[in-house]
Write an enzyme that holds these catalytic residues in place. Structure first.
Site, mmCIF file in Angstrom:
data_model
loop_
_atom_site.group_PDB
_atom_site.id
_atom_site.type_symbol
_atom_site.label_atom_id
_atom_site.label_comp_id
_atom_site.label_asym_id
_atom_site.label_seq_id
_atom_site.Cartn_x
_atom_site.Cartn_y
_atom_site.Cartn_z
ATOM 1 N N HIS A 87 5.515 6.584 6.592
ATOM 2 C CA HIS A 87 5.503 6.344 4.866
ATOM 3 C C HIS A 87 4.827 7.580 4.047
ATOM 4 O O HIS A 87 4.751 8.368 5.056
ATOM 5 C CB HIS A 87 4.508 5.594 5.378
ATOM 6 C CG HIS A 87 3.002 5.948 6.301
ATOM 7 N ND1 HIS A 87 2.838 5.289 7.186
ATOM 8 C CD2 HIS A 87 2.021 5.774 5.242
ATOM 9 C CE1 HIS A 87 1.214 5.981 7.672
ATOM 10 N NE2 HIS A 87 0.845 6.664 6.435
ATOM 11 N N HIS B 23 0.976 -1.192 0.377
ATOM 12 C CA HIS B 23 -0.147 0.233 -0.350
ATOM 13 C C HIS B 23 0.566 1.790 0.263
ATOM 14 O O HIS B 23 0.208 2.373 0.127
ATOM 15 C CB HIS B 23 -0.694 0.020 1.347
ATOM 16 C CG HIS B 23 -1.942 -0.936 1.425
ATOM 17 N ND1 HIS B 23 -2.643 -1.523 0.228
ATOM 18 C CD2 HIS B 23 -2.040 -2.243 1.961
ATOM 19 C CE1 HIS B 23 -3.149 -2.846 1.068
ATOM 20 N NE2 HIS B 23 -3.064 -3.251 2.178
ATOM 21 N N THR C 99 -6.008 6.804 7.690
ATOM 22 C CA THR C 99 -6.355 6.918 5.727
ATOM 23 C C THR C 99 -6.848 5.495 5.566
ATOM 24 O O THR C 99 -6.783 5.799 4.187
ATOM 25 C CB THR C 99 -5.680 8.438 5.326
ATOM 26 O OG1 THR C 99 -4.032 7.870 5.231
ATOM 27 C CG2 THR C 99 -5.656 9.195 6.149
ATOM 28 N N GLU D 206 -2.575 13.050 0.595
ATOM 29 C CA GLU D 206 -4.068 12.868 1.148
ATOM 30 C C GLU D 206 -5.082 14.118 1.585
ATOM 31 O O GLU D 206 -5.847 14.760 0.651
ATOM 32 C CB GLU D 206 -4.322 11.427 1.885
ATOM 33 C CG GLU D 206 -3.155 10.474 1.435
ATOM 34 C CD GLU D 206 -3.247 9.156 2.567
ATOM 35 O OE1 GLU D 206 -3.019 9.747 3.828
ATOM 36 O OE2 GLU D 206 -4.645 8.513 1.986
ATOM 37 N N HIS E 162 2.404 9.077 0.582
ATOM 38 C CA HIS E 162 1.650 8.815 -0.502
ATOM 39 C C HIS E 162 1.720 10.029 -1.121
ATOM 40 O O HIS E 162 1.953 10.681 -1.059
ATOM 41 C CB HIS E 162 -0.114 10.095 0.303
ATOM 42 C CG HIS E 162 -0.474 8.360 1.602
ATOM 43 N ND1 HIS E 162 -1.501 7.114 2.143
ATOM 44 C CD2 HIS E 162 0.422 8.831 3.330
ATOM 45 C CE1 HIS E 162 -1.173 6.520 2.916
ATOM 46 N NE2 HIS E 162 -0.635 7.587 3.596
ATOM 47 N N HIS F 275 3.526 10.614 6.552
ATOM 48 C CA HIS F 275 3.010 10.934 7.683
ATOM 49 C C HIS F 275 4.055 10.082 8.494
ATOM 50 O O HIS F 275 4.502 8.625 8.368
ATOM 51 C CB HIS F 275 0.937 9.392 7.961
ATOM 52 C CG HIS F 275 0.557 10.771 6.609
ATOM 53 N ND1 HIS F 275 -0.477 10.241 5.886
ATOM 54 C CD2 HIS F 275 0.804 11.418 6.346
ATOM 55 C CE1 HIS F 275 -2.059 10.306 5.188
ATOM 56 N NE2 HIS F 275 -0.565 11.804 5.673
#
Ligand SMILES: [Zn+2]
Length: 269
Positions: free
Chosen positions: A132, A107, A220, A138, A134, A151
């Site tokens: 990690h 992910h 999230t 987000e 995104h 994050h």
């Protein structure tokens, strides 16, 4: 044809039972984009993803435990528009440890942190567990999305969560990401590698100007648990186009949950 698929699913499940947990996770993650996903539910857990019939709109249907993803009223991410100026105190970050490993969990790319780094909130120790990424971001800030968001996930010993988020704009190459992500292109899903970031390098992923927004939100990703204390820096860092592309091409899909309703949440600055 249907029988054949079921049989191969059973064969696959049997095979999975005999392999390591890591390989199992890898197979799970591979099924995220597999059209036969639904047929596996009796053999192993259904998995969530960022696309298709197990994508964000369907997360609460994937498992009962994911019900907050659709029922929650304080979900993340959001479009951040400050609603109250309360002159927030600086974050009490005490990062003293570096990274242990980096993993592609199917992910995101996650950097795990050795025990000992702490964010203190109201006298409680929130330990930095991992950070990690995104792509694209987000959260949005005043309606603006960013190409990359990091994050930093902190937890107390009794499981309370706090996230510190950093937005990245496209610009100069980020030297810490360059070091951290060196092994990313060769990391298979579920695979873990050593990642030698120092505490100072971890801290250098955050902007020097530490002004931030504060609000309550959720994870999230499923199970979308709420009561997560969110802190998003107003100032951005940079990553090069190549770095953002490296991350994106690892997954070949955007790994951002769409913006959720703010409802009557207070957003402090
Ligand atoms: Zn995240």
């Amino acid at each position: 044809m249907k029988k054949l698929i079921t049989l191969s699913a059973i064969a696959l499940s049997t095979l999975l039972l005999t392999t390591t947990a890591q390989a199992n996770e890898e197979a799970h993650a591979k099924h995220d984009t597999n059209a036969t996903e639904a047929k596996h539910e009796t053999h192993h857990e259904k998995h969530w993803a960022y696309m298709g019939n197990v994508g964000p709109k369907h997360w609460s249907e994937v498992k009962k435990e994911f019900n907050m993803c659709s029922e929650g009223k304080q979900q993340s991410p959001i479009n951040i528009v400050a609603s109250k100026d309360i002159d927030l105190k600086p974050l009490d970050l005490n990062y003293t440890t570096g990274s242990s490993t980096i993993i592609n969990n199917g992910h995101t790319i996650q950097v795990n942190i050795a025990d000992g780094s702490v964010l203190k909130i109201d006298g409680a120790d929130y330990k930095l567990k991992q950070f990690h990424f995104h792509v694209p971001s987000e959260n949005n800030i005043n309606g603006q999305a960013y190409p990359l968001e990091a994050h930093f996930v902190h937890a107390t010993d009794d499981g309370k969560l706090a996230v510190v988020a950093v937005m990245f704009e496209e610009g100069a190459e980020n030297p810490v990401l360059a070091k951290a992500w060196k092994k990313v292109p060769s990391l298979k899903v579920g695979e873990e590698a050593k990642c030698g970031l120092s505490a100072d390098e971890v801290k250098a992923l955050m902007p020097e100007n530490k002004d931030y927004y504060k609000f309550m939100g959720s994870l999230t990703t499923p199970p979308c648990s709420e009561n997560v204390k969110w802190h998003v820096y107003k100032n951005t860092m940079t990553a090069s186009k190549e770095q953002i592309n490296t991350f994106f091409s690892t997954f070949s899909f955007p790994n951002n949950r769409p913006v959720q309703a703010t409802n009557d949440r207070e957003i402090d600055e």
